[in-house]
Enzyme design. Sequence first.
Site, short mmCIF file in Angstrom:
data_model
loop_
_atom_site.label_atom_id
_atom_site.label_comp_id
_atom_site.label_asym_id
_atom_site.label_seq_id
_atom_site.Cartn_x
_atom_site.Cartn_y
_atom_site.Cartn_z
CB SER A 65 14.95 103.93 -17.68
OG SER A 65 15.04 103.73 -16.32
CG HIS A 79 20.14 104.58 -15.81
ND1 HIS A 79 20.38 103.38 -16.40
CD2 HIS A 79 18.82 104.59 -15.50
CE1 HIS A 79 19.26 102.69 -16.46
NE2 HIS A 79 18.30 103.40 -15.92
CD GLU A 126 23.92 102.42 -18.09
OE1 GLU A 126 24.38 101.81 -19.07
OE2 GLU A 126 22.70 102.62 -17.95
CG ASN A 163 18.20 99.03 -19.22
OD1 ASN A 163 18.41 98.00 -18.58
ND2 ASN A 163 17.69 100.11 -18.66
N1 LIG Z 1 12.33 101.39 -11.09
C1 LIG Z 1 13.47 101.11 -11.67
O1 LIG Z 1 13.94 99.95 -11.68
C2 LIG Z 1 14.27 102.20 -12.35
C3 LIG Z 1 15.62 101.99 -12.61
C4 LIG Z 1 16.38 103.03 -13.17
C5 LIG Z 1 15.78 104.25 -13.46
N2 LIG Z 1 14.44 104.43 -13.21
C6 LIG Z 1 13.86 105.76 -13.50
O2 LIG Z 1 13.71 106.45 -12.27
C7 LIG Z 1 12.60 107.35 -12.36
C8 LIG Z 1 11.64 107.08 -11.22
O3 LIG Z 1 11.19 105.75 -11.30
P1 LIG Z 1 10.59 104.98 -10.04
O4 LIG Z 1 10.62 103.53 -10.39
O5 LIG Z 1 11.24 105.46 -8.79
O6 LIG Z 1 9.07 105.50 -10.07
P2 LIG Z 1 8.03 105.54 -8.86
O7 LIG Z 1 6.70 105.52 -9.48
O8 LIG Z 1 8.34 104.52 -7.82
O9 LIG Z 1 8.29 106.97 -8.18
C9 LIG Z 1 8.06 108.18 -8.87
C10 LIG Z 1 7.77 109.26 -7.85
O10 LIG Z 1 7.77 110.53 -8.52
C11 LIG Z 1 6.79 111.32 -7.89
N3 LIG Z 1 6.44 112.48 -8.69
C12 LIG Z 1 5.58 112.53 -9.75
N4 LIG Z 1 5.51 113.80 -10.20
C13 LIG Z 1 6.33 114.55 -9.42
C14 LIG Z 1 6.67 115.94 -9.39
N5 LIG Z 1 6.15 116.81 -10.25
N6 LIG Z 1 7.55 116.35 -8.45
C15 LIG Z 1 8.08 115.48 -7.57
N7 LIG Z 1 7.80 114.17 -7.55
C16 LIG Z 1 6.93 113.71 -8.47
C17 LIG Z 1 5.64 110.34 -7.66
O11 LIG Z 1 4.72 110.84 -6.71
C18 LIG Z 1 6.40 109.10 -7.18
O12 LIG Z 1 6.56 109.10 -5.77
C19 LIG Z 1 12.01 107.16 -13.76
O13 LIG Z 1 12.55 108.13 -14.61
C20 LIG Z 1 12.49 105.77 -14.15
O14 LIG Z 1 12.60 105.59 -15.55
C21 LIG Z 1 13.67 103.44 -12.65
#
Ligand SMILES: NC(=O)c1ccc[n+]([C@@H]2O[C@H](COP(=O)([O-])OP(=O)(O)OC[C@H]3O[C@@H](n4cnc5c(N)ncnc54)[C@H](O)[C@@H]3O)[C@@H](O)[C@H]2O)c1
Length: 283
Positions: free
Chosen positions: A120, A141, A153, A191
């Site tokens: 993000s 995204h 995106e 965003n």
């Molecule tokens: N949550 C949202 O609303 C949202 C929206 C758009 C984009 N994002 C982006 O998506 C990405 C993930 O966010 P999320 O909300 O799903 O986070 P989350 O914390 O729910 O999930 C992240 C996962 O990544 C895993 N992880 C950590 N290190 C790892 C590795 N080395 N190899 C494999 N897996 C690994 C963790 O164990 C966890 O299960 C981020 O970059 C975030 O900025 C989030």
Amino acid sequence: MNKIQTVGVIGAGTMGNGIAQACAVSGLQVVMVDINEAAVQKGLATVAASLDRLLKKEKITAADKDATLARISVSTDYAALTNAQLVIEAATENLELKIKILRQLDGMLPADTLVATNTSSIGITQLAAVTGRPDRFIGMHFFNPVPMMALVEIIRGLQTSDATHAAVHAMALTLGKTPITVKNAPGFVVNRILVPMINEAFFVLAEGLATAEDIDAGMKLGCNHPIGPLALADLVGLDVCLAVMNVYMAEFNDGKYRPCPLLKEMVAAGYLGRKTGRGVYSY
Ligand SMILES: NC(=O)c1ccc[n+]([C@@H]2O[C@H](COP(=O)([O-])OP(=O)(O)OC[C@H]3O[C@@H](n4cnc5c(N)ncnc54)[C@H](O)[C@@H]3O)[C@@H](O)[C@H]2O)c1
């Protein structure tokens, strides 16, 4: 370039399991990888529960559910990703971690595999530069919850090739999503507009121009937004909103991105929104 039939997803969290579900529902094979067995099983259980809700609402059949789940395999070993034509990185938002993951992938994926990141806030151009395939790297995204939200995106880094963009754009259409193409810049498009709007709502609240309820009612009824900006801040997390404004302030060096002092004060107090039981509203 090979047609995308198998997608690798790194991270089985909120976004990773949502992306896996969206891909599998659309008939793509998915390999979802996380750091341990508990994390991948939790991700898989989330997909199953989401499909169960769709089944209950009669949006899918039991056979659809089974077929979708059968298309998702899980692993804790990146080696399982080598058959994918596209790998989407959706691990924890942390620059050092993402750099480590991308370097690890470089060593094992075939040269023509495309790699996307769901970040993000981290620059696509910057991440592309640490991979050995900068022209085959792109931002995808997705929005939360991925199976429900229509937008993707697609962010082109400075190095992203037209062929990579075309393949990923076509893949987003396969998922039934509506892609928009964006040049790399902090906050991309959605965003960049949304978070300063939320920040402005805090200024309006701080100036005592209206109550929180009336600010939210105004934006819902006057702009047809489904949720008011202050209620949305509580949902997203006030700390997340502040962090995003701080990034814009640092990156653009433009006073129009100054975080609202009330937002900073509330974050300092630990009033982060729904997750702490108190933000603009109490829960
Ligand atoms: N949550 C949202 O609303 C949202 C929206 C758009 C984009 N994002 C982006 O998506 C990405 C993930 O966010 P999320 O909300 O799903 O986070 P989350 O914390 O729910 O999930 C992240 C996962 O990544 C895993 N992880 C950590 N290190 C790892 C590795 N080395 N190899 C494999 N897996 C690994 C963790 O164990 C966890 O299960 C981020 O970059 C975030 O900025 C989030």
